[in-house]
Design a protein around this motif. Structure first.
Motif: not given
Length: 285
Positions: A17-18, A22-23, A113, A115, A215-216, A235, A251, A254
Motif C-alpha cells: 500500500f501507498d 490511499t489509506l 501487508k 506500506i 494500491f496507490d 485508489v 481502500i 481490498i
C-alpha cells in the motif's frame, strides 16, 4: 481453509500500500497543507524567489518524483530530517480519524501487508497512529529505507545482502545492482515512481511482484508498478488509468479486488472498477 481461500492466497501473497491519500481520503486536506509547507520551505530555508516557487515545485515533482528529490538533484543542500520536520511536522494530523473498518479488514486478511511511501518514518508513524492502524502492517518501506544515512547504510548492508538470495523472482544482476546502489549512497534520492525504487523495495522486503497487489492513488506510481510486474489498483478513482488492473473508489474494497483476481487471474485483462461499499465514504480525488 476452503478451496476458494487457498486459491486466493496462491495468487496473492502480499498487499503493498501507498499511504498518503490511499489509506485515508484526500478530503482530509493533508495533501494541500503539505504542498504549502514545501513551498514555504523553499522560500524560507532555501531563499528561492517566491513567485517562482509554485511553478518550480510542480515541475520538480513531475520530473524527479518528489519536489525534495528535484531540489537535491539541482544541487540544493539541506538536511533531510529538517526538511521532513518542516514539511510534515506542522500538518493537521487531527484531521485523520481512526478507521476501525479498515483495521478489521486488514487484520482479517492472511497476506503479508506492507506500506511503500515516499514520506519519512516519523510521518508514517503519526499517520498510522491517528488512523488506528498500528500493528496492521508487517513492514514500512519509507524515505529512510531507500535513502539511508551513511551510518544506517553500513548497518543495513548485511541485511540487504542476506535478502538478495531470497529474491528468486529477480535475476541476480538486478538484485546486486539495487543493493550496491543503496550502499554507495547515490546522490539521487530514490523514490516512487522510479523503477529503481520499486526494484529496491522488492529486494529489501523480499516480495514477489507477480504475487502482490499494489494500491496507490497516483497514476504514475501505478504505471511503474505495472511495468515491474505487480497487479495494480488505482485508489480514489472512478475510472481506470494506464497500468491499473482495478479502479478502487475506496481502500475498503481490498477484498473485492482479491475476489476479482481469484476469479480471473493475471492471465486475463481484469480492468475492473470497484464502487465503494455501502458503509464506506468514497475517496475524493
Amino acid at each position: 481453509m476452503d478451496a476458494v481461500e487457498i486459491s486466493a492466497e496462491a495468487k496473492c501473497e502480499c498487499l503493498l500500500f501507498d499511504m498518503d491519500d490511499t489509506l485515508y481520503p484526500m478530503s482530509t486536506g493533508l495533501n494541500v497543507e503539505c504542498r504549502r509547507n514545501i513551498e514555504e520551505y523553499m522560500v524560507e530555508r532555501l531563499h528561492m524567489e517566491e513567485k517562482e516557487v509554485p511553478r518550480m515545485c510542480v515541475e520538480l515533482y513531475e520530473e524527479y518524483g518528489t519536489t525534495m528529490a528535484g531540489l537535491k538533484a539541482l544541487g540544493f543542500e539541506f538536511d533531510n530530517d529538517d526538511f521532513h520536520q518542516y514539511v510534515h511536522g506542522r500538518l493537521p494530523y487531527e484531521n485523520l480519524k481512526p478507521d476501525p473498518v479498515l483495521k478489521t479488514l486488514l487484520l482479517s486478511m492472511p497476506q503479508r501487508k506492507m506500506i511503500f511511501t515516499n514520506a519519512d518514518k516519523a510521518h508514517a508513524a503519526r499517520v498510522l497512529r491517528r488512523l488506528g492502524l498500528e500493528g496492521c502492517f508487517d513492514r514500512i518501506i519509507c524515505f529512510e529505507t531507500l535513502n539511508p544515512s551513511e551510518i544506517q547504510a553500513a548497518s543495513d548492508s548485511s541485511f540487504l545482502l542476506e535478502n538478495e538470495k531470497n529474491c528468486a523472482h529477480s535475476d541476480d544482476s538486478s538484485a546486486s545492482e539495487s543493493i550496491e546502489s543503496t550502499k554507495r549512497r547515490c546522490p539521487r534520492i530514490l523514490c516512487k515512481p522510479s523503477i529503481e525504487a520499486f526494484q529496491a523495495t522488492i529486494n529489501i522486503a523480499a516480495i514477489n511482484p507477480e504475487r502482490t497487489i499494489f494500491f496507490d492513488d497516483s497514476a504514475r506510481n501505478v504505471a511503474s508498478a505495472k511495468k515491474i510486474g505487480f497487479t495494480t489498483a488505482i485508489v480514489g478513482k472512478e475510472m481506470l488509468v494506464p497500468g491499473a488492473d482495478f479502479a478502487v473508489n475506496s481502500i475498503h474494497n481490498i477484498r473485492e479486488a482479491l475476489t476479482m483476481l481469484r476469479e480471473h487471474g493475471k492471465e486475463e485483462q481484469i480492468e475492473q472498477v470497484l464502487p465503494p461499499r455501502g458503509v464506506e465514504t468514497a475517496v475524493l480525488a
